[in-house]
Design a protein around this motif. Sequence first.
Motif, PDB file in Angstrom:
ATOM      1  N   HIS A  32       0.834  -1.218   0.000  1.00  0.00           N
ATOM      2  CA  HIS A  32       0.000   0.000   0.000  1.00  0.00           C
ATOM      3  C   HIS A  32       0.860   1.257   0.000  1.00  0.00           C
ATOM      4  O   HIS A  32       0.599   2.218  -0.730  1.00  0.00           O
ATOM      5  CB  HIS A  32      -0.912   0.030   1.232  1.00  0.00           C
ATOM      6  N   ASN A  33       1.891   1.234   0.849  1.00  0.00           N
ATOM      7  CA  ASN A  33       2.785   2.398   0.922  1.00  0.00           C
ATOM      8  C   ASN A  33       3.469   2.652  -0.408  1.00  0.00           C
ATOM      9  O   ASN A  33       3.596   3.794  -0.847  1.00  0.00           O
ATOM     10  CB  ASN A  33       3.858   2.189   1.999  1.00  0.00           C
ATOM     11  N   LEU A  34       3.892   1.571  -1.039  1.00  0.00           N
ATOM     12  CA  LEU A  34       4.544   1.694  -2.343  1.00  0.00           C
ATOM     13  C   LEU A  34       3.570   2.293  -3.359  1.00  0.00           C
ATOM     14  O   LEU A  34       3.927   3.186  -4.140  1.00  0.00           O
ATOM     15  CB  LEU A  34       5.025   0.305  -2.783  1.00  0.00           C
ATOM     16  N   GLU A  35       2.327   1.819  -3.357  1.00  0.00           N
ATOM     17  CA  GLU A  35       1.323   2.362  -4.287  1.00  0.00           C
ATOM     18  C   GLU A  35       1.084   3.852  -4.017  1.00  0.00           C
ATOM     19  O   GLU A  35       0.913   4.635  -4.961  1.00  0.00           O
ATOM     20  CB  GLU A  35       0.020   1.574  -4.169  1.00  0.00           C
ATOM     21  N   GLN A  47      -3.792  10.232 -13.574  1.00  0.00           N
ATOM     22  CA  GLN A  47      -3.369   9.578 -12.336  1.00  0.00           C
ATOM     23  C   GLN A  47      -2.370   8.481 -12.699  1.00  0.00           C
ATOM     24  O   GLN A  47      -2.367   7.971 -13.818  1.00  0.00           O
ATOM     25  CB  GLN A  47      -4.564   8.973 -11.600  1.00  0.00           C
ATOM     26  N   ALA A  48      -1.542   8.127 -11.730  1.00  0.00           N
ATOM     27  CA  ALA A  48      -0.605   7.021 -11.937  1.00  0.00           C
ATOM     28  C   ALA A  48      -1.365   5.697 -11.800  1.00  0.00           C
ATOM     29  O   ALA A  48      -2.436   5.640 -11.198  1.00  0.00           O
ATOM     30  CB  ALA A  48       0.521   7.100 -10.916  1.00  0.00           C
ATOM     31  N   VAL A  49      -0.791   4.658 -12.378  1.00  0.00           N
ATOM     32  CA  VAL A  49      -1.413   3.325 -12.367  1.00  0.00           C
ATOM     33  C   VAL A  49      -0.415   2.343 -11.743  1.00  0.00           C
ATOM     34  O   VAL A  49       0.438   1.790 -12.443  1.00  0.00           O
ATOM     35  CB  VAL A  49      -1.762   2.891 -13.815  1.00  0.00           C
ATOM     36  N   PRO A  50      -0.490   2.146 -10.417  1.00  0.00           N
ATOM     37  CA  PRO A  50       0.531   1.324  -9.753  1.00  0.00           C
ATOM     38  C   PRO A  50       0.505  -0.149 -10.171  1.00  0.00           C
ATOM     39  O   PRO A  50       1.557  -0.753 -10.370  1.00  0.00           O
ATOM     40  CB  PRO A  50       0.186   1.463  -8.264  1.00  0.00           C
ATOM     41  N   GLY A  51      -0.692  -0.719 -10.261  1.00  0.00           N
ATOM     42  CA  GLY A  51      -0.800  -2.148 -10.580  1.00  0.00           C
ATOM     43  C   GLY A  51      -2.080  -2.688  -9.986  1.00  0.00           C
ATOM     44  O   GLY A  51      -2.768  -1.986  -9.250  1.00  0.00           O
ATOM     45  N   ASP A  52      -2.395  -3.938 -10.304  1.00  0.00           N
ATOM     46  CA  ASP A  52      -3.667  -4.510  -9.857  1.00  0.00           C
ATOM     47  C   ASP A  52      -3.538  -6.024  -9.741  1.00  0.00           C
ATOM     48  O   ASP A  52      -2.884  -6.649 -10.572  1.00  0.00           O
ATOM     49  CB  ASP A  52      -4.741  -4.162 -10.900  1.00  0.00           C
ATOM     50  N   ARG A 112      -7.714 -13.228 -14.590  1.00  0.00           N
ATOM     51  CA  ARG A 112      -7.148 -11.998 -14.041  1.00  0.00           C
ATOM     52  C   ARG A 112      -7.014 -12.095 -12.532  1.00  0.00           C
ATOM     53  O   ARG A 112      -6.095 -11.522 -11.956  1.00  0.00           O
ATOM     54  CB  ARG A 112      -8.064 -10.805 -14.386  1.00  0.00           C
ATOM     55  N   ALA A 113      -7.929 -12.843 -11.909  1.00  0.00           N
ATOM     56  CA  ALA A 113      -7.885 -12.968 -10.451  1.00  0.00           C
ATOM     57  C   ALA A 113      -6.638 -13.701  -9.963  1.00  0.00           C
ATOM     58  O   ALA A 113      -6.267 -13.604  -8.801  1.00  0.00           O
ATOM     59  CB  ALA A 113      -9.145 -13.685  -9.956  1.00  0.00           C
ATOM     60  N   ASP A 114      -5.975 -14.447 -10.869  1.00  0.00           N
ATOM     61  CA  ASP A 114      -4.768 -15.204 -10.494  1.00  0.00           C
ATOM     62  C   ASP A 114      -3.509 -14.378 -10.600  1.00  0.00           C
ATOM     63  O   ASP A 114      -2.450 -14.821 -10.165  1.00  0.00           O
ATOM     64  CB  ASP A 114      -4.512 -16.366 -11.482  1.00  0.00           C
ATOM     65  N   VAL A 115      -3.567 -13.239 -11.286  1.00  0.00           N
ATOM     66  CA  VAL A 115      -2.317 -12.595 -11.680  1.00  0.00           C
ATOM     67  C   VAL A 115      -2.246 -11.145 -11.186  1.00  0.00           C
ATOM     68  O   VAL A 115      -3.267 -10.455 -11.069  1.00  0.00           O
ATOM     69  CB  VAL A 115      -2.139 -12.629 -13.224  1.00  0.00           C
ATOM     70  N   TYR A 116      -1.047 -10.715 -10.892  1.00  0.00           N
ATOM     71  CA  TYR A 116      -0.807  -9.308 -10.600  1.00  0.00           C
ATOM     72  C   TYR A 116      -0.306  -8.673 -11.894  1.00  0.00           C
ATOM     73  O   TYR A 116       0.558  -9.223 -12.568  1.00  0.00           O
ATOM     74  CB  TYR A 116       0.235  -9.148  -9.492  1.00  0.00           C
ATOM     75  N   ILE A 117      -0.872  -7.516 -12.243  1.00  0.00           N
ATOM     76  CA  ILE A 117      -0.490  -6.860 -13.496  1.00  0.00           C
ATOM     77  C   ILE A 117       0.004  -5.450 -13.224  1.00  0.00           C
ATOM     78  O   ILE A 117      -0.622  -4.690 -12.479  1.00  0.00           O
ATOM     79  CB  ILE A 117      -1.688  -6.780 -14.472  1.00  0.00           C
ATOM     80  N   THR A 118       1.137  -5.132 -13.839  1.00  0.00           N
ATOM     81  CA  THR A 118       1.621  -3.757 -13.745  1.00  0.00           C
ATOM     82  C   THR A 118       2.364  -3.415 -15.035  1.00  0.00           C
ATOM     83  O   THR A 118       2.288  -4.163 -16.006  1.00  0.00           O
ATOM     84  CB  THR A 118       2.490  -3.562 -12.479  1.00  0.00           C
ATOM     85  N   ASN A 119       3.013  -2.292 -15.044  1.00  0.00           N
ATOM     86  CA  ASN A 119       3.701  -1.813 -16.242  1.00  0.00           C
ATOM     87  C   ASN A 119       5.112  -1.342 -15.906  1.00  0.00           C
ATOM     88  O   ASN A 119       5.416  -1.038 -14.743  1.00  0.00           O
ATOM     89  CB  ASN A 119       2.928  -0.644 -16.867  1.00  0.00           C
ATOM     90  N   ILE A 120       5.932  -1.223 -16.933  1.00  0.00           N
ATOM     91  CA  ILE A 120       7.296  -0.716 -16.774  1.00  0.00           C
ATOM     92  C   ILE A 120       7.277   0.736 -16.298  1.00  0.00           C
ATOM     93  O   ILE A 120       8.023   1.109 -15.399  1.00  0.00           O
ATOM     94  CB  ILE A 120       8.056  -0.847 -18.119  1.00  0.00           C
ATOM     95  N   VAL A 121       6.453   1.580 -16.904  1.00  0.00           N
ATOM     96  CA  VAL A 121       6.255   2.932 -16.350  1.00  0.00           C
ATOM     97  C   VAL A 121       4.810   3.051 -15.893  1.00  0.00           C
ATOM     98  O   VAL A 121       3.902   2.502 -16.493  1.00  0.00           O
ATOM     99  CB  VAL A 121       6.627   4.086 -17.322  1.00  0.00           C
ATOM    100  N   LYS A 122       4.616   3.769 -14.807  1.00  0.00           N
ATOM    101  CA  LYS A 122       3.313   3.791 -14.142  1.00  0.00           C
ATOM    102  C   LYS A 122       2.415   4.945 -14.594  1.00  0.00           C
ATOM    103  O   LYS A 122       1.264   5.016 -14.166  1.00  0.00           O
ATOM    104  CB  LYS A 122       3.496   3.873 -12.619  1.00  0.00           C
TER     105      LYS A 122
END
Length: 204
Positions: free
Chosen positions: A9-12, A29-34, A78-88
């Motif tokens: 949470h702190n990182l996000e 807004q930034a997109v930390p991940g999901d 999607r419920a099995d995986v964490y998704i993020t990007n190289i730039v947020k």
Amino acid sequence: MTDHERALHNLEDQIRTCTKCRLHQTRTQAVPGDGPYTAEIMFIGEAPGYHEDKQGKPFVGAAGRYLNHLLEKNGLSRADVYITNIVKCRPPKNRDPLPDEIAACSPYLDRQIELINPRVIVTLGRFALQHFFPGASITRVHGQVREKDGRIFFPIFHPAAGLHQPKWQPALEEDFKRLGELIRELREKEGEEGGDDYEQLALF
Ligand code: URA
Ligand code: SF4
């Protein structure tokens, strides 16, 4: 909340308030991940697009719908995986992220990997691939399992490539099929051994 959840949470929060590169000036807004913080699989894309920037979540536009389809067709969700990007943060007009933007942002990704500790990292497209394997060619290595730093990497073309150019679709379909098999094999192996020892996997 556990310490692990609190750290993520702190990182996000840090990501949402980040001004370390010029992309903060043009983002909504930034997109930390999901996804679950305990996911065994992490997907890493390139950068948020229009819809991601509006909604604050990764892969919610057309590429995301195609990704969901490819996952579900192969026994994943999607419920099995964490998704993020190289730039947020979204680059203006969806241009490629620049080297200094990637350099500014990637410590967040590295920390996410450290905290979530996924067994498998799936890179989508060449920017994510080259973060881990500098200079690697996506057309050469896509669909091939690689191991580095005790993790399994599986590079795939970016789903947006398949949307824009149907000639990439067969390779995407084939690679997601192999990914589904790889995950099934890992889960079976874990079930048999009752442990975490996936390193001697037959696939290597
Ligand atoms: N493309 C990406 O690389 N990431 C997203 O979140 C959406 C589209
Ligand atoms: Fe910060 Fe990354 Fe957004 Fe740049 S792209 S402002 S480094 S969160």
